[in-house]
Design a protein around this motif. Sequence first.
Motif, PDB file in Angstrom:
ATOM      1  N   TYR A  80      46.398  19.571  30.852  1.00 16.02           N
ATOM      2  CA  TYR A  80      46.587  20.700  29.942  1.00 16.02           C
ATOM      3  C   TYR A  80      45.236  21.180  29.442  1.00 16.02           C
ATOM      4  O   TYR A  80      44.545  20.481  28.705  1.00 16.02           O
ATOM      5  CB  TYR A  80      47.477  20.299  28.775  1.00 16.02           C
ATOM      6  N   GLY A  81      44.874  22.405  29.839  1.00 15.51           N
ATOM      7  CA  GLY A  81      43.567  22.933  29.462  1.00 15.51           C
ATOM      8  C   GLY A  81      43.569  23.640  28.131  1.00 15.51           C
ATOM      9  O   GLY A  81      42.533  23.772  27.490  1.00 15.51           O
ATOM     10  N   SER A  82      44.730  24.140  27.691  1.00 15.82           N
ATOM     11  CA  SER A  82      44.814  24.824  26.410  1.00 15.82           C
ATOM     12  C   SER A  82      46.231  24.661  25.863  1.00 15.82           C
ATOM     13  O   SER A  82      47.129  24.220  26.574  1.00 15.82           O
ATOM     14  CB  SER A  82      44.482  26.315  26.566  1.00 15.82           C
ATOM     15  N   ASN A  88      50.418  30.781  30.094  1.00 11.42           N
ATOM     16  CA  ASN A  88      49.397  31.401  30.940  1.00 11.42           C
ATOM     17  C   ASN A  88      49.697  31.225  32.424  1.00 11.42           C
ATOM     18  O   ASN A  88      49.459  32.133  33.227  1.00 11.42           O
ATOM     19  CB  ASN A  88      48.022  30.824  30.611  1.00 11.42           C
ATOM     20  N   ILE A  89      50.218  30.063  32.787  1.00 12.57           N
ATOM     21  CA  ILE A  89      50.555  29.830  34.188  1.00 12.57           C
ATOM     22  C   ILE A  89      51.688  30.767  34.618  1.00 12.57           C
ATOM     23  O   ILE A  89      51.662  31.327  35.725  1.00 12.57           O
ATOM     24  CB  ILE A  89      50.937  28.360  34.424  1.00 12.57           C
ATOM     25  N   THR A 196      43.844  26.391  38.958  1.00 13.70           N
ATOM     26  CA  THR A 196      42.784  26.691  39.930  1.00 13.70           C
ATOM     27  C   THR A 196      43.355  26.907  41.324  1.00 13.70           C
ATOM     28  O   THR A 196      42.727  27.541  42.167  1.00 13.70           O
ATOM     29  CB  THR A 196      41.760  25.545  39.989  1.00 13.70           C
ATOM     30  N   GLN A 197      44.554  26.387  41.576  1.00 20.11           N
ATOM     31  CA  GLN A 197      45.115  26.439  42.931  1.00 20.11           C
ATOM     32  C   GLN A 197      45.559  27.835  43.348  1.00 20.11           C
ATOM     33  O   GLN A 197      45.515  28.168  44.537  1.00 20.11           O
ATOM     34  CB  GLN A 197      46.323  25.488  43.037  1.00 20.11           C
ATOM     35  N   ILE A 198      46.005  28.651  42.401  1.00 22.46           N
ATOM     36  CA  ILE A 198      46.569  29.959  42.737  1.00 22.46           C
ATOM     37  C   ILE A 198      45.474  31.013  42.696  1.00 22.46           C
ATOM     38  O   ILE A 198      45.041  31.448  41.624  1.00 22.46           O
ATOM     39  CB  ILE A 198      47.705  30.336  41.768  1.00 22.46           C
TER      40      ILE A 198
END
Length: 289
Positions: A80-82, A88-89, A196-198
């Motif tokens: 979890y970055g934020s 956001n995803i 980062t994958q998308i």
Amino acid sequence: MSWRTVVIQSHAKLNYKKDFLLVRTDDVKMIHLSEIHTILIDSTQVSLTSYLLCELMKRKIKVVFCDEKRNPQSELVPYYGSFHTSKNIAEQIHWDNAFAKLVWTHIIGQKITNQANLLEKLGFETHRKLREYVEQMEYFDETNREGHAAKVYFNSLFGKDFSREDYNHINAALDYGYAILLSTFNKEVVSNGYLTQIGIKHTNEYNYFNLSCDFMEPFRIIVDEFVYENMGLELTPELKMKLVDLLNKKVLYCGKEYYLSNVIQMYVKKIFDTLKDSNMESLVLYEFQ
């Protein structure tokens, strides 16, 4: 903003104590976590405590691990970055595809412009050809101006016999520098709560960092310039340290001078704002000068 890149190159034990990173070798060094942007573990003889790793992830400090040949091999990425990662995803998955491709087109146009700027700075007349390619660019670079520019660009810098597919010290240095840049972009993408994958243009199912690869393109120039200036040198530990230290290089962005690591942080945020609002006025790209 954090700015320091910490590189551990020899046998050491790393642990956490009261907001400090403790580096235990023959002596003990203490670095406050608020100063640290990235930790590069450039040795397989380093041990870390799980408590320290948890604290580093809480503070969004990037950790990069190198293999036995001291090449970047993996990195630590938090789940979890934020606080609004799920939101956001969901937005990322439903970005306006046509608009996202337009944003990517501008990013690649800036990449080629930056390449032209470097060639002009170094006295290569081929910079004019690259500026023509920028003018000829079509939506989503359907005519592959990026590929044509890359051939002219690298042959100008490193000779007409040079190929990015070759195994030599120039490509080794480029790859190492690009890996450090990519890791920094990964940190910022995750910190903003996205995957980062998308990616947009980069959509390889085996690439864990598609989106970061899309975003980082205009910044490759910083590594390219350094490698050009040091092309006669092999990729020694000392040269690697200098490549890592490029993150502490001061560059101009939005009319002010910042550390490169902080510019990347601001730049990524502006791209996400642009994609979120479908408003090109939010987009401020990095221009090499």
